[in-house]
Scaffold this motif. Structure first.
Motif, PDB file in Angstrom:
ATOM      1  N   THR A  31       1.362  14.343  11.021  1.00  8.40           N
ATOM      2  CA  THR A  31       2.608  14.776  11.592  1.00  8.40           C
ATOM      3  C   THR A  31       2.401  14.855  13.040  1.00  8.40           C
ATOM      4  N   GLY A  32       1.224  14.889  13.515  1.00 13.01           N
ATOM      5  CA  GLY A  32       0.835  14.978  14.753  1.00 13.01           C
ATOM      6  C   GLY A  32       1.683  14.271  15.974  1.00 13.01           C
ATOM      7  N   GLU A  33       1.907  13.025  15.441  1.00 16.65           N
ATOM      8  CA  GLU A  33       3.103  12.200  16.530  1.00 16.65           C
ATOM      9  C   GLU A  33       4.186  12.450  16.476  1.00 16.65           C
ATOM     10  N   LEU A  34       4.736  13.276  15.911  1.00 18.55           N
ATOM     11  CA  LEU A  34       5.921  13.735  15.724  1.00 18.55           C
ATOM     12  C   LEU A  34       6.149  14.764  16.873  1.00 18.55           C
ATOM     13  N   PHE A  35       5.214  15.472  17.177  1.00 22.60           N
ATOM     14  CA  PHE A  35       5.413  16.483  18.316  1.00 22.60           C
ATOM     15  C   PHE A  35       5.389  15.652  19.729  1.00 22.60           C
ATOM     16  N   HIS A  36       5.438  14.470  19.669  1.00 19.87           N
ATOM     17  CA  HIS A  36       5.330  13.651  21.227  1.00 19.87           C
ATOM     18  C   HIS A  36       6.623  13.473  21.525  1.00 19.87           C
ATOM     19  N   HIS A  37       7.632  13.437  20.698  1.00 21.22           N
ATOM     20  CA  HIS A  37       9.065  13.013  21.232  1.00 21.22           C
ATOM     21  C   HIS A  37       9.685  14.002  22.137  1.00 21.22           C
ATOM     22  N   TRP A  72       2.705  24.697  28.833  1.00 21.94           N
ATOM     23  CA  TRP A  72       1.276  23.822  28.847  1.00 21.94           C
ATOM     24  C   TRP A  72       0.890  22.910  28.057  1.00 21.94           C
ATOM     25  N   VAL A  73       0.962  23.549  26.685  1.00 17.71           N
ATOM     26  CA  VAL A  73       0.692  22.473  25.462  1.00 17.71           C
ATOM     27  C   VAL A  73       1.672  21.462  25.261  1.00 17.71           C
ATOM     28  N   LEU A  74       2.945  21.784  25.619  1.00 20.11           N
ATOM     29  CA  LEU A  74       3.845  20.629  25.272  1.00 20.11           C
ATOM     30  C   LEU A  74       3.812  19.764  26.382  1.00 20.11           C
ATOM     31  N   LEU A  75       3.258  20.101  27.600  1.00 19.30           N
ATOM     32  CA  LEU A  75       2.967  19.002  28.748  1.00 19.30           C
ATOM     33  C   LEU A  75       1.825  18.013  28.410  1.00 19.30           C
ATOM     34  N   GLN A  76       0.954  18.717  27.647  1.00 18.64           N
ATOM     35  CA  GLN A  76      -0.283  17.846  27.200  1.00 18.64           C
ATOM     36  C   GLN A  76      -0.093  16.873  26.296  1.00 18.64           C
ATOM     37  N   LEU A  77       1.350  16.931  25.441  1.00 17.19           N
ATOM     38  CA  LEU A  77       1.293  16.040  24.497  1.00 17.19           C
ATOM     39  C   LEU A  77       1.844  14.626  24.799  1.00 17.19           C
ATOM     40  N   GLN A  92      -3.726  21.047  18.654  1.00 17.89           N
ATOM     41  CA  GLN A  92      -4.829  20.153  18.005  1.00 17.89           C
ATOM     42  C   GLN A  92      -4.362  18.672  17.910  1.00 17.89           C
ATOM     43  N   SER A  93      -2.969  18.424  18.044  1.00 13.62           N
ATOM     44  CA  SER A  93      -2.634  17.341  17.801  1.00 13.62           C
ATOM     45  C   SER A  93      -2.950  16.366  19.155  1.00 13.62           C
ATOM     46  N   THR A  94      -3.212  16.979  20.336  1.00 13.85           N
ATOM     47  CA  THR A  94      -3.435  16.332  21.437  1.00 13.85           C
ATOM     48  C   THR A  94      -4.946  15.682  21.382  1.00 13.85           C
ATOM     49  N   LYS A  95      -5.607  16.406  20.587  1.00 17.60           N
ATOM     50  CA  LYS A  95      -7.032  15.821  20.691  1.00 17.60           C
ATOM     51  C   LYS A  95      -7.119  14.786  19.401  1.00 17.60           C
ATOM     52  N   GLY A  96      -6.323  14.411  18.941  1.00 17.45           N
ATOM     53  CA  GLY A  96      -6.126  13.392  17.812  1.00 17.45           C
ATOM     54  C   GLY A  96      -5.975  13.967  16.470  1.00 17.45           C
ATOM     55  N   PRO A  97      -5.688  12.889  15.617  1.00 14.71           N
ATOM     56  CA  PRO A  97      -5.417  13.023  14.273  1.00 14.71           C
ATOM     57  C   PRO A  97      -6.562  14.077  13.216  1.00 14.71           C
ATOM     58  N   GLU A  98      -7.821  13.523  13.749  1.00 16.17           N
ATOM     59  CA  GLU A  98      -8.859  14.250  13.128  1.00 16.17           C
ATOM     60  C   GLU A  98      -8.871  15.715  13.167  1.00 16.17           C
ATOM     61  N   ALA A  99      -8.656  15.904  14.527  1.00 13.92           N
ATOM     62  CA  ALA A  99      -8.820  17.541  14.960  1.00 13.92           C
ATOM     63  C   ALA A  99      -7.581  18.123  14.008  1.00 13.92           C
ATOM     64  N   TYR A 100      -6.454  17.282  14.337  1.00 12.15           N
ATOM     65  CA  TYR A 100      -5.364  17.798  13.731  1.00 12.15           C
ATOM     66  C   TYR A 100      -5.298  18.434  12.246  1.00 12.15           C
ATOM     67  N   ALA A 101      -5.953  17.261  11.475  1.00 16.50           N
ATOM     68  CA  ALA A 101      -6.138  17.367  10.387  1.00 16.50           C
ATOM     69  C   ALA A 101      -7.193  18.598   9.759  1.00 16.50           C
ATOM     70  N   PHE A 112      12.262  16.585   9.115  1.00 16.92           N
ATOM     71  CA  PHE A 112      10.975  16.796   9.290  1.00 16.92           C
ATOM     72  C   PHE A 112      10.403  15.611   8.342  1.00 16.92           C
ATOM     73  N   LEU A 113      10.753  15.553   7.053  1.00 18.56           N
ATOM     74  CA  LEU A 113      10.393  14.579   6.128  1.00 18.56           C
ATOM     75  C   LEU A 113      10.536  13.263   6.100  1.00 18.56           C
ATOM     76  N   SER A 114      11.813  12.903   7.152  1.00 19.80           N
ATOM     77  CA  SER A 114      12.225  11.466   7.223  1.00 19.80           C
ATOM     78  C   SER A 114      11.783  10.988   8.499  1.00 19.80           C
ATOM     79  N   LEU A 115      11.291  11.867   9.549  1.00 20.77           N
ATOM     80  CA  LEU A 115      11.121  11.300  10.901  1.00 20.77           C
ATOM     81  C   LEU A 115       9.372  11.067  10.923  1.00 20.77           C
ATOM     82  N   ARG A 116       8.797  11.930   9.806  1.00 19.20           N
ATOM     83  CA  ARG A 116       7.338  11.881   9.905  1.00 19.20           C
ATOM     84  C   ARG A 116       7.066  10.375   9.431  1.00 19.20           C
TER      85      ARG A 116
END
Lengths: 113, 139
Positions: free
Chosen positions: A47-53, A108-113, B55-64, B134-138
């Motif tokens: 789901t990480g990508e979703l936060f970038h929108h 800050w976090v949201l601008l990192q995305l 964590q999602s800024t550090k990549g999918p592995e860090a996030y997971a 959330f489920l549909s955008l994912r």
């Protein structure tokens, strides 16, 4: 309270109120999704990508920052009511200052995305 | 109007003496305290959520890996308790909203219970919408 504190009190109260509405409508479902369903494996973690929108970022800002002011207001008055002997000035600084620090962190976090 | 407001003489003010644990004396007081403390659990959840987003800024592995951390019994217990507090906040907030914002239809005011039920319905609809979105955008 000094007269300057008095004059900005409606601002804190407004943020408390707005944060209360956001927390009431949106927080429970996010605890279910991110605090329970995802860690328990009911929903995949990709789901990480979703936060970038951009729209999602604005949404996340409202979702996270506003309830922090709700916390600040309630916590300040609750600790006062509990008669723990915590001086009001430093307590107010900690609560409202904490909410401001949280807001800056969120941006800050949201601008990192 | 006098700009420098008249301040009461502090020595003449009445300060009620309350025991430190006054909020344990009545069930209603305790519920009040729990409602106030719900904001702490909500705030802690949001900070943890912010860390998860970071964590999602550090990549999918860090996030997971972070989500994996949250699957520990301690964190699951925390989130169950936080959810109970959050729902308690929602219900009490909507109860007071129904008092503060009375609905009127023409001459008649809508019964408070009905206003409360309408807000509860809106909350469930919003929650379902977030979940579906959330489920549909994912994907």
């Amino acid at each position: 309270m000094s007269s300057t504190n008095k004059s900005i009190e409606p601002l804190w109260w407004g943020l408390f109120s707005a944060g209360g509405v956001v927390a009431a409508f949106l927080v429970p479902v996010h605890i279910v999704i991110f605090g329970l369903a995802m860690p328990l494996g009911w929903i995949p973690t990709d789901t990480g990508e979703l936060f970038h929108h951009p729209l999602v970022k604005i949404y996340l800002f409202v979702l996270i920052a506003l309830p922090l002011y709700h916390w600040a207001h309630r916590f300040y008055f609750t600790v006062n009511d509990m008669r723990l002997g915590v001086p009001r000035g430093p307590l107010a600084f900690l609560c409202y200052g904490g909410a401001i620090v949280g807001t800056v962190m969120t941006v800050w976090v949201l601008l990192q995305l | 109007m006098n700009g420098t407001a008249v301040r009461p003489d502090k020595s003449k003010l009445y300060y009620p003496k309350m025991p430190r644990m006054w909020w344990l004396q009545k069930w209603a007081y305790l519920l009040f305290m729990l409602r106030e403390l719900s904001s702490v659990f909500i705030a802690v959840f949001l900070i943890v959520f912010l860390v998860q987003i970071y964590q999602s800024t550090k990549g999918p592995e860090a996030y997971a890996a972070f989500v994996q951390k949250l699957s520990s019994p301690g964190w699951i217990s925390f989130h169950i308790v936080a959810l109970l507090f959050a729902v308690y906040h929602s219900v009490t907030w909507f109860e007071s909203t129904a008092v503060i914002l009375p609905l009127r239809l023409g001459e008649r005011s809508v019964p408070r219970n009905l206003v409360f039920a309408l807000i509860l319905g809106a909350w469930i609809a919003v929650s379902a919408a977030v979940l579906i979105l959330f489920l549909s955008l994912r994907g």
